[in-house]
Enzyme design. Structure first.
Site, PDB file in Angstrom:
ATOM      1  N   GLY A  36      54.222  57.062 172.651  1.00 53.94           N
ATOM      2  CA  GLY A  36      54.491  55.625 172.517  1.00 53.94           C
ATOM      3  C   GLY A  36      55.193  55.358 171.200  1.00 53.94           C
ATOM      4  O   GLY A  36      54.712  55.776 170.139  1.00 53.94           O
ATOM      5  N   GLU A  38      55.773  52.621 169.296  1.00 54.42           N
ATOM      6  CA  GLU A  38      55.139  51.795 168.262  1.00 54.42           C
ATOM      7  C   GLU A  38      53.887  52.457 167.690  1.00 54.42           C
ATOM      8  O   GLU A  38      53.628  52.372 166.484  1.00 54.42           O
ATOM      9  CB  GLU A  38      54.812  50.411 168.833  1.00 54.42           C
ATOM     10  CG  GLU A  38      56.037  49.607 169.241  1.00 54.42           C
ATOM     11  CD  GLU A  38      56.527  49.941 170.649  1.00 54.42           C
ATOM     12  OE1 GLU A  38      57.512  49.328 171.087  1.00 54.42           O
ATOM     13  OE2 GLU A  38      55.918  50.820 171.319  1.00 54.42           O
ATOM     14  N   ASP A 250      61.184  57.352 165.435  1.00 57.35           N
ATOM     15  CA  ASP A 250      59.985  56.608 165.044  1.00 57.35           C
ATOM     16  C   ASP A 250      59.522  57.027 163.653  1.00 57.35           C
ATOM     17  O   ASP A 250      59.096  56.186 162.849  1.00 57.35           O
ATOM     18  CB  ASP A 250      58.860  56.861 166.050  1.00 57.35           C
ATOM     19  CG  ASP A 250      59.227  56.427 167.460  1.00 57.35           C
ATOM     20  OD1 ASP A 250      60.004  55.466 167.601  1.00 57.35           O
ATOM     21  OD2 ASP A 250      58.741  57.064 168.420  1.00 57.35           O
TER      22      ASP A 250
END
Length: 313
Positions: A36, A38, A250
């Site tokens: 994921g 976030e 990320d």
């Protein structure tokens, strides 16, 4: 929820990858992990010493408990992750042929603007989101418009995060609309080329003149920061012996944002992003072991020549 520095909002799913070679239809053994965007950023921020929280929704199922436990295991506050008794946790499969999502009507897709009422946003310094969330459902789009469009006391960062598997729901103009509401926008040059027809930082700035800060990630070349109407600041990426590139974006976002909250100048912010990305590039995990602290400190303070000559093995 305790007071946090950064809150990251978005879906995290159970991720399966083949545990044996051969055509996907013949694979009988799979390895389950977690994925994921976030929550990856939240895990990296926690690893960098910030008080980070992840907000989302998971199903009342083993996958949801595995996802929440994984993120919490990296030191992230998960107190505001909702457990949906009716909707399942999203699942996706990563194979040599690409990524296949099973996230329609997932627990996270049920998130909406009402989620914001329970969040202690007054004490948060940064809220990080991405272009994945508004593509999940109409209610998630309403959540993002409410979050980014309302008056706020925190910095809002938005990573465009264009996903080929979600392309039907990631409208270029919608992503531009949401990015324009953020304080910090991160976008890959390749994403911008696909969405808006240009991968050049100055041209992307013309597409997105509103955000105070625009960071263009240019893969192995480096990254460019444009703040306001000021000149572009480019910092080359480190040379890294890459194991797998997934998760590096990320990690870069987390490194950059942590340095931003620390008040670092532009070049050090970009270097902090590159250094955190390097830690992800040298592992198959989205959140791998960090680089040695003394190496990070030395490279942050290095001269241009020394930085360009460095190689992470």
């Amino acid at each position: 929820m305790t007071v946090v520095d950064a809150l990251c909002l978005g879906e995290t799913m159970a991720l399966f990858v083949p545990a044996e070679p051969g055509p996907v239809e013949d694979v009988r053994t799979w390895t389950r992990t977690v994925g994921g965007a976030e929550s990856n950023v939240a895990c990296h921020l926690a690893g960098l010493g910030l008080r980070a929280a992840w907000v989302s929704a998971v199903g009342d199922d083993p996958f949801g408990r595995a996802v929440t436990g994984f993120v919490a295991g990296h030191g992230v506050d998960v107190a505001r992750v909702a457990v949906d008794p009716d909707r399942p946790t999203g699942v996706y499969f990563k194979t040599p042929g690409g990524v296949r999502y099973y996230r329609r009507d997932s627990a996270a897709a049920g998130m909406g603007p009402e989620l914001l009422a329970g969040l202690p946003l007054d004490g948060v310094r940064l809220v990080h989101t991405s272009g994945i969330t508004p593509a999940l459902s109409p209610s998630c789009l309403a959540l993002m418009r409410t979050l980014l469009g309302a008056p706020r006391r925190f910095l809002a960062s938005f990573d465009v995060n264009w996903r080929p598997g979600l392309r039907a729901a990631q409208d270029p103009e919608l992503l531009r609309e949401l990015a324009a509401l953020a304080d910090v926008v991160l976008v890959g040059a390749d994403e911008a080329e696909t969405l808006w027809g240009t991968g050049e930082p100055a041209a992307i700035r013309e597409v997105l003149p509103e955000p105070p800060a625009l960071v263009v990630k240019q893969a192995e070349r480096g990254a460019t920061l444009i703040e306001g109407d000021g000149p572009a600041v480019f910092e080359p990426a480190l040379r890294v012996d890459v194991v797998e590139p997934v998760g590096a974006g990320d990690a870069f976002a987390a490194g950059y944002l942590a340095a931003l909250l620390a008040g670092e100048p532009p070049t050090r912010r970009l270097r902090a992003g590159h250094l955190r990305a390097a830690s992800a590039l040298r592992t198959r995990d989205d959140v791998g072991p960090p680089l040695p602290a003394d190496l990070v400190a030395a490279l942050l303070a290095a001269g241009d020549r020394e930085w360009r000559a460095a190689r992470i093995t």
